[in-house]
Design a protein around this motif. Structure first.
Motif, PDB file in Angstrom:
ATOM      1  N   ALA A  75       0.809  -1.216   0.000  1.00  0.00           N
ATOM      2  CA  ALA A  75       0.000   0.000   0.000  1.00  0.00           C
ATOM      3  C   ALA A  75       0.842   1.266   0.000  1.00  0.00           C
ATOM      4  CB  ALA A  75      -0.942   0.004   1.207  1.00  0.00           C
ATOM      5  N   GLN A  76       2.117   1.161   0.345  1.00  0.00           N
ATOM      6  CA  GLN A  76       2.996   2.328   0.282  1.00  0.00           C
ATOM      7  C   GLN A  76       3.436   2.618  -1.151  1.00  0.00           C
ATOM      8  OE1 GLN A  76       6.140   1.415   3.060  1.00  0.00           O
ATOM      9  NE2 GLN A  76       4.922   2.030   4.835  1.00  0.00           N
ATOM     10  N   SER A  77       3.168   1.679  -2.063  1.00  0.00           N
ATOM     11  CA  SER A  77       3.546   1.860  -3.467  1.00  0.00           C
ATOM     12  C   SER A  77       2.368   1.821  -4.425  1.00  0.00           C
ATOM     13  CB  SER A  77       4.549   0.774  -3.885  1.00  0.00           C
ATOM     14  OG  SER A  77       5.742   0.862  -3.143  1.00  0.00           O
ATOM     15  N   ILE A  78       1.319   1.054  -4.075  1.00  0.00           N
ATOM     16  CA  ILE A  78       0.184   0.843  -4.982  1.00  0.00           C
ATOM     17  C   ILE A  78      -1.103   1.285  -4.316  1.00  0.00           C
ATOM     18  CG2 ILE A  78      -1.141  -0.854  -6.296  1.00  0.00           C
ATOM     19  CD1 ILE A  78       1.317  -2.629  -6.383  1.00  0.00           C
ATOM     20  N   ALA A  79      -1.901   2.084  -5.030  1.00  0.00           N
ATOM     21  CA  ALA A  79      -3.230   2.482  -4.558  1.00  0.00           C
ATOM     22  C   ALA A  79      -4.268   2.018  -5.566  1.00  0.00           C
ATOM     23  CB  ALA A  79      -3.318   3.993  -4.371  1.00  0.00           C
ATOM     24  N   LEU A  80      -5.394   1.517  -5.073  1.00  0.00           N
ATOM     25  CA  LEU A  80      -6.483   1.036  -5.919  1.00  0.00           C
ATOM     26  C   LEU A  80      -7.749   1.818  -5.617  1.00  0.00           C
ATOM     27  CD1 LEU A  80      -7.931  -1.021  -7.823  1.00  0.00           C
ATOM     28  CD2 LEU A  80      -8.201  -2.495  -5.814  1.00  0.00           C
ATOM     29  N   VAL A  81      -8.391   2.320  -6.663  1.00  0.00           N
ATOM     30  CA  VAL A  81      -9.712   2.939  -6.544  1.00  0.00           C
ATOM     31  C   VAL A  81     -10.710   1.981  -7.181  1.00  0.00           C
ATOM     32  CG1 VAL A  81     -11.185   4.899  -7.122  1.00  0.00           C
ATOM     33  CG2 VAL A  81      -8.754   5.270  -6.629  1.00  0.00           C
ATOM     34  N   GLU A  82     -11.550   1.362  -6.359  1.00  0.00           N
ATOM     35  CA  GLU A  82     -12.522   0.395  -6.851  1.00  0.00           C
ATOM     36  C   GLU A  82     -13.811   1.090  -7.277  1.00  0.00           C
ATOM     37  OE1 GLU A  82     -12.318  -3.657  -4.895  1.00  0.00           O
ATOM     38  OE2 GLU A  82     -11.743  -2.388  -3.204  1.00  0.00           O
ATOM     39  N   GLN A  83     -14.632   0.367  -8.024  1.00  0.00           N
ATOM     40  CA  GLN A  83     -15.899   0.936  -8.494  1.00  0.00           C
ATOM     41  C   GLN A  83     -16.849   1.174  -7.338  1.00  0.00           C
ATOM     42  OE1 GLN A  83     -17.933  -0.603 -11.987  1.00  0.00           O
ATOM     43  NE2 GLN A  83     -16.118  -1.792 -12.522  1.00  0.00           N
ATOM     44  N   GLN A  84     -16.945   0.197  -6.437  1.00  0.00           N
ATOM     45  CA  GLN A  84     -17.873   0.302  -5.332  1.00  0.00           C
ATOM     46  C   GLN A  84     -17.106   0.108  -4.033  1.00  0.00           C
ATOM     47  OE1 GLN A  84     -21.013   1.113  -5.719  1.00  0.00           O
ATOM     48  NE2 GLN A  84     -21.047   0.946  -7.954  1.00  0.00           N
ATOM     49  N   ALA A  85     -17.174   1.077  -3.143  1.00  0.00           N
ATOM     50  CA  ALA A  85     -16.538   0.971  -1.834  1.00  0.00           C
ATOM     51  C   ALA A  85     -17.427   1.697  -0.844  1.00  0.00           C
ATOM     52  CB  ALA A  85     -15.136   1.567  -1.852  1.00  0.00           C
ATOM     53  N   GLU A  86     -18.264   0.960  -0.155  1.00  0.00           N
ATOM     54  CA  GLU A  86     -19.270   1.565   0.706  1.00  0.00           C
ATOM     55  C   GLU A  86     -18.895   1.415   2.180  1.00  0.00           C
ATOM     56  OE1 GLU A  86     -21.574   3.363  -0.485  1.00  0.00           O
ATOM     57  OE2 GLU A  86     -21.231   2.816  -2.571  1.00  0.00           O
ATOM     58  N   THR A  87     -19.499   2.226   3.024  1.00  0.00           N
ATOM     59  CA  THR A  87     -19.329   2.123   4.464  1.00  0.00           C
ATOM     60  C   THR A  87     -20.612   2.601   5.135  1.00  0.00           C
ATOM     61  OG1 THR A  87     -18.060   2.854   6.382  1.00  0.00           O
ATOM     62  CG2 THR A  87     -18.308   4.434   4.589  1.00  0.00           C
ATOM     63  N   THR A  88     -20.924   2.000   6.272  1.00  0.00           N
ATOM     64  CA  THR A  88     -22.098   2.439   7.042  1.00  0.00           C
ATOM     65  C   THR A  88     -21.668   3.358   8.182  1.00  0.00           C
ATOM     66  OG1 THR A  88     -21.916   0.452   8.424  1.00  0.00           O
ATOM     67  CG2 THR A  88     -23.391   0.335   6.513  1.00  0.00           C
ATOM     68  N   ASP A  89     -20.360   3.570   8.328  1.00  0.00           N
ATOM     69  CA  ASP A  89     -19.868   4.441   9.398  1.00  0.00           C
ATOM     70  C   ASP A  89     -20.244   5.894   9.124  1.00  0.00           C
ATOM     71  OD1 ASP A  89     -18.706   2.242  10.566  1.00  0.00           O
ATOM     72  OD2 ASP A  89     -16.732   2.597   9.667  1.00  0.00           O
ATOM     73  N   ARG A 146     -15.167  10.767  -6.349  1.00  0.00           N
ATOM     74  CA  ARG A 146     -14.079  11.739  -6.271  1.00  0.00           C
ATOM     75  C   ARG A 146     -13.358  11.661  -4.926  1.00  0.00           C
ATOM     76  NH1 ARG A 146     -16.236  17.289  -7.152  1.00  0.00           N
ATOM     77  NH2 ARG A 146     -18.361  16.493  -7.103  1.00  0.00           N
ATOM     78  N   VAL A 147     -14.105  11.375  -3.860  1.00  0.00           N
ATOM     79  CA  VAL A 147     -13.480  11.218  -2.548  1.00  0.00           C
ATOM     80  C   VAL A 147     -12.548  10.011  -2.538  1.00  0.00           C
ATOM     81  CG1 VAL A 147     -13.907  10.715  -0.110  1.00  0.00           C
ATOM     82  CG2 VAL A 147     -15.326  12.391  -1.297  1.00  0.00           C
ATOM     83  N   HIS A 148     -12.966   8.919  -3.159  1.00  0.00           N
ATOM     84  CA  HIS A 148     -12.115   7.732  -3.197  1.00  0.00           C
ATOM     85  C   HIS A 148     -10.851   7.975  -4.020  1.00  0.00           C
ATOM     86  CE1 HIS A 148     -14.326   4.905  -0.847  1.00  0.00           C
ATOM     87  NE2 HIS A 148     -15.428   5.055  -1.559  1.00  0.00           N
ATOM     88  N   ILE A 149     -10.980   8.743  -5.074  1.00  0.00           N
ATOM     89  CA  ILE A 149      -9.795   9.084  -5.860  1.00  0.00           C
ATOM     90  C   ILE A 149      -8.860   9.962  -5.018  1.00  0.00           C
ATOM     91  CG2 ILE A 149      -8.965  10.334  -7.893  1.00  0.00           C
ATOM     92  CD1 ILE A 149     -11.573   9.425  -9.292  1.00  0.00           C
ATOM     93  N   ALA A 150      -9.435  10.895  -4.254  1.00  0.00           N
ATOM     94  CA  ALA A 150      -8.622  11.729  -3.365  1.00  0.00           C
ATOM     95  C   ALA A 150      -7.915  10.881  -2.319  1.00  0.00           C
ATOM     96  CB  ALA A 150      -9.500  12.783  -2.689  1.00  0.00           C
ATOM     97  N   ARG A 151      -8.609   9.887  -1.776  1.00  0.00           N
ATOM     98  CA  ARG A 151      -7.981   8.987  -0.792  1.00  0.00           C
ATOM     99  C   ARG A 151      -6.777   8.290  -1.406  1.00  0.00           C
ATOM    100  NH1 ARG A 151      -7.230   3.929  -1.682  1.00  0.00           N
ATOM    101  NH2 ARG A 151      -9.382   3.690  -2.350  1.00  0.00           N
ATOM    102  N   LEU A 160      -0.896   3.734  -9.570  1.00  0.00           N
ATOM    103  CA  LEU A 160      -2.303   3.993  -9.279  1.00  0.00           C
ATOM    104  C   LEU A 160      -3.171   3.112 -10.165  1.00  0.00           C
ATOM    105  CD1 LEU A 160      -4.511   5.672  -7.863  1.00  0.00           C
ATOM    106  CD2 LEU A 160      -4.229   7.393  -9.659  1.00  0.00           C
ATOM    107  N   LEU A 161      -4.029   2.314  -9.542  1.00  0.00           N
ATOM    108  CA  LEU A 161      -4.954   1.446 -10.255  1.00  0.00           C
ATOM    109  C   LEU A 161      -6.360   2.019 -10.107  1.00  0.00           C
ATOM    110  CD1 LEU A 161      -3.658  -2.023  -8.971  1.00  0.00           C
ATOM    111  CD2 LEU A 161      -2.802  -0.656 -10.878  1.00  0.00           C
ATOM    112  N   LEU A 162      -7.040   2.218 -11.226  1.00  0.00           N
ATOM    113  CA  LEU A 162      -8.359   2.850 -11.226  1.00  0.00           C
ATOM    114  C   LEU A 162      -9.346   1.964 -11.974  1.00  0.00           C
ATOM    115  CD1 LEU A 162      -6.868   6.244 -12.281  1.00  0.00           C
ATOM    116  CD2 LEU A 162      -8.131   6.001 -10.162  1.00  0.00           C
ATOM    117  N   ASP A 163     -10.424   1.574 -11.289  1.00  0.00           N
ATOM    118  CA  ASP A 163     -11.439   0.718 -11.901  1.00  0.00           C
ATOM    119  C   ASP A 163     -12.656   1.575 -12.253  1.00  0.00           C
ATOM    120  OD1 ASP A 163     -12.774  -1.466 -12.858  1.00  0.00           O
ATOM    121  OD2 ASP A 163     -13.121  -2.404 -10.908  1.00  0.00           O
ATOM    122  N   GLU A 164     -12.789   1.893 -13.527  1.00  0.00           N
ATOM    123  CA  GLU A 164     -13.892   2.718 -14.017  1.00  0.00           C
ATOM    124  C   GLU A 164     -14.038   4.015 -13.196  1.00  0.00           C
ATOM    125  OE1 GLU A 164     -15.513   2.263 -16.685  1.00  0.00           O
ATOM    126  OE2 GLU A 164     -15.066   0.181 -17.182  1.00  0.00           O
TER     127      GLU A 164
END
Length: 252
Positions: A75-89, A146-151, A160-164
């Motif tokens: 994770a210090q070298s590779i970041a992934l932005v997935e299509q769906q990443a939800e949280t109830t927090d 956009r928030v997930h891309i910022a993360r 950087l890996l970006l899924d759709e």
């Protein structure tokens, strides 16, 4: 930093999702992955990110197998932005983006002003700086994307890996996010459905039935024969007045 895959295979409940996929992405290159739904693009990204371990083959980061690396180090070298990443927090926008700094924090390295500055810049880059206090559940689909891309940007990855990433975004933010990605001085692997957007990549890989059936420069792989065979469409290549090349599609 070099990322490569050798003869990757992935099966779920006896169903093959990936078969004998090999690729290498050079440092600083933008590599686009295209293909029909269910062709294996998302599965491949998860393997490249080290979130799943291949049933066959291996993924190498600068010649080292991801399977032998700790997730924190990946994770210090590779970041992934997935299509769906939800949280109830009940979590605020800034807190989501700040999670991108987690791989760099430890008992010996606490949060610093530099981390604050990195998070602030990531929010500016995706046009979310005015929503830092908004709760996650109040955001639209496009705002969440956009928030997930910022993360991911806050991770300051080398790859950087970006899924759709343009899913759910309006056209203005689609263009701004893609332009931002093109300007990043890092390696990018991005899955896209829009073939005209894909033409801006340095290289393209076409997935079909869990296999990488073509890879190379966009104009070399987006042939009429390949588009008809893989996507079931016919295409016409057009050149605009400013020299931009676009594709127009028809039913095969």
């Amino acid at each position: 930093m070099n990322l490569s895959a050798e003869n990757l295979g992935w099966r779920v409940h006896g169903h093959t999702l990936l078969e004998n996929v090999s690729l290498e992405v050079a440092p600083g290159q933008t590599f686009g992955l295209i293909g029909p739904n269910g062709s294996g693009k998302t599965t491949l990204l998860r393997l490249l990110a080290g979130l799943s371990k291949p049933k066959a083959g291996r993924v190498l980061l600068d010649g080292k197998s991801l399977a032998r690396m700790r997730q924190r180090h990946i994770a210090q070298s590779i970041a992934l932005v997935e299509q769906q990443a939800e949280t109830t927090d009940r979590i605020q926008v800034r807190q989501v983006v700040a999670l991108g700094r987690t791989p760099f924090l430890s008992a010996l390295r606490s949060w610093t002003e530099e981390d604050d500055a990195i998070v602030d810049q990531a929010l500016v880059d995706v046009d979310m700086a005015n929503m830092t206090g908004r709760l996650w559940h109040t955001l639209s689909g496009g705002e969440r994307q956009r928030v997930h891309i910022a993360r991911a940007l806050a991770q300051q990855p080398k790859i950087l890996l970006l899924d759709e990433p343009t899913n759910h975004l309006d056209i203005r933010h689609q263009l701004s996010i893609l332009e931002l990605v093109r300007q990043l001085p890092i390696t990018v692997i991005i899955t896209l459905h829009d073939l005209n957007q894909a033409m801006a990549c340095d290289r393209l890989g076409i997935m079909d039935g869990g296999q990488l059936v073509a890879a190379g420069k966009p104009q070399a792989v987006l042939t009429s024969e390949r588009l008809q065979q893989t996507f079931g469409v016919q295409a016409e290549l057009l050149t605009t007045a400013n020299g931009e090349r676009l594709m127009r599609f028809y039913h095969a």
